[in-house]
Scaffold this active site. Structure first.
Site, PDB file in Angstrom:
ATOM      1  N   PRO A   2       0.797  -1.212   0.000  1.00 47.37           N
ATOM      2  CA  PRO A   2       0.000   0.000   0.000  1.00 47.37           C
ATOM      3  C   PRO A   2       0.842   1.279   0.000  1.00 47.37           C
ATOM      4  O   PRO A   2       1.879   1.344   0.652  1.00 47.37           O
ATOM      5  CB  PRO A   2      -0.806  -0.104   1.290  1.00 47.37           C
ATOM      6  CG  PRO A   2      -0.104  -1.090   2.136  1.00 47.37           C
ATOM      7  CD  PRO A   2       0.657  -1.974   1.223  1.00 47.37           C
ATOM      8  N   GLU A   3       0.344   2.256  -0.757  1.00 54.08           N
ATOM      9  CA  GLU A   3       0.995   3.562  -0.812  1.00 54.08           C
ATOM     10  C   GLU A   3       0.127   4.557  -0.038  1.00 54.08           C
ATOM     11  O   GLU A   3      -0.781   4.156   0.677  1.00 54.08           O
ATOM     12  CB  GLU A   3       1.174   3.992  -2.274  1.00 54.08           C
ATOM     13  CG  GLU A   3       1.942   2.950  -3.091  1.00 54.08           C
ATOM     14  CD  GLU A   3       2.090   3.304  -4.554  1.00 54.08           C
ATOM     15  OE1 GLU A   3       2.018   4.500  -4.875  1.00 54.08           O
ATOM     16  OE2 GLU A   3       2.274   2.395  -5.366  1.00 54.08           O
TER      17      GLU A   3
END
Length: 272
Positions: A2-3
């Site tokens: 995840p960013e």
DNA sequence: GAATACCTGAGC
DNA sequence: GCTCAGGTATTC
């Protein structure tokens, strides 16, 4: 992944599960996910109320009574899932427990790169995982991004991925905002105009905001703290669309490697 | 600033 | 059974 958008979605969905509850400890079954150690993590958080929640780049932190923090980095495949989401039993490495004996929060991570850490105060966090990290990408004024990028001599994609320059951008959103801004991933920031860099700043803000509104991108196994996947991957214009038509011009999307990362771009819209 | 290590599972 | 995925610390 995840960013930034995915971590932001986790923060928002996690909040109602933890706010105002008193922690009892953290049961750790894979020692390396606990910082500085399973014992120090569990003893540090035990007995404290959760009073707030923040995100800087990809780092999530819960503020605890007395100023201490429980920080979490999901890295590649980390997930925070409340018991109500009935997480898959495999790859659960820690259980955050509460004094009310209500539902725990589970830390699940297939690749075991993520971690949970106890920090006595903000200064300890700032000197540790946030040391040298640039400003958060979300809401960063385009002129600020332009100023941060302008002196860089390397590839623009490498600069966007460098958390010391700007915090929160990973492979997906680097490819997506470069496509929207019409900038080739191998361009050198030094050689770009102020107008081009500011346009990139605007497109980055828009891309991140849209991604958050759509619950993030679920390209591998991402789910928020309610166990729900996002839908932003359906609107990706470049990332992982090798050979498919560019939504802007119809050209086939190309894949190259930049800064050791798989990179997707439109050869017509993003000329060198 | 680039390569490597860390990991496991998906997809060939 | 091999390659690839990728965030970040480490190492050249």
């Amino acid at each position: 992944m995840p960013e930034l958008p995915e971590v932001e979605c986790v923060r928002r969905t996690l909040a109602p599960h933890v706010m105002g509850r008193r922690l009892a400890g953290v049961e750790v079954s894979l020692a390396k996910v606990a910082r500085p150690s399973p014992q120090a993590l569990s003893q540090g958080v035990a007995g404290r109320l959760v009073t707030g929640h923040r995100r800087h780049g990809k780092l999530l932190s819960l503020e605890l009574e007395g100023g201490a923090l429980l920080a979490v980095h999901l890295r590649m495949t980390g997930q925070l899932v409340p018991a109500a989401a009935r997480p898959e039993a495999k790859h659960i490495h820690a259980q955050v427990r509460f004094a009310d004996d209500g539902p725990s929060i589970w830390f699940r991570d297939v690749r075991q790169f993520g971690w949970l850490g106890y920090f006595a105060d903000q200064a300890e966090l700032a000197a540790g995982p946030l040391a040298g990290i640039g400003p958060d990408a979300l809401g960063l004024p385009p002129a600020d991004l332009a100023r941060l990028l302008a002196p860089k001599a390397g590839r623009i994609k490498a600069a966007l991925l460098d958390q010391r320059v700007v915090a929160g951008v990973g492979n997906i959103y680097a490819d997506e905002c470069l496509h929207r801004a019409g900038i080739h991933p191998e361009a050198r920031p030094r050689d770009l105009s102020q107008a081009q860099l500011e346009r990139l700043g605007r497109e980055l803000n828009l891309t991140l905001a849209e991604a958050i509104a759509r619950g993030g991108s679920s390209v591998s196994n991402f789910v928020d703290a309610d166990g729900r996947p996002g839908t932003f991957q359906e609107t990706h214009r470049a990332y992982k669309r090798t050979g498919q038509p560019c939504p802007a011009c119809g050209e086939g999307i190309c894949r190259i490697v930049v800064a050791g990362r798989s990179t997707h771009f439109c050869p017509a819209c993003q000329k060198p």
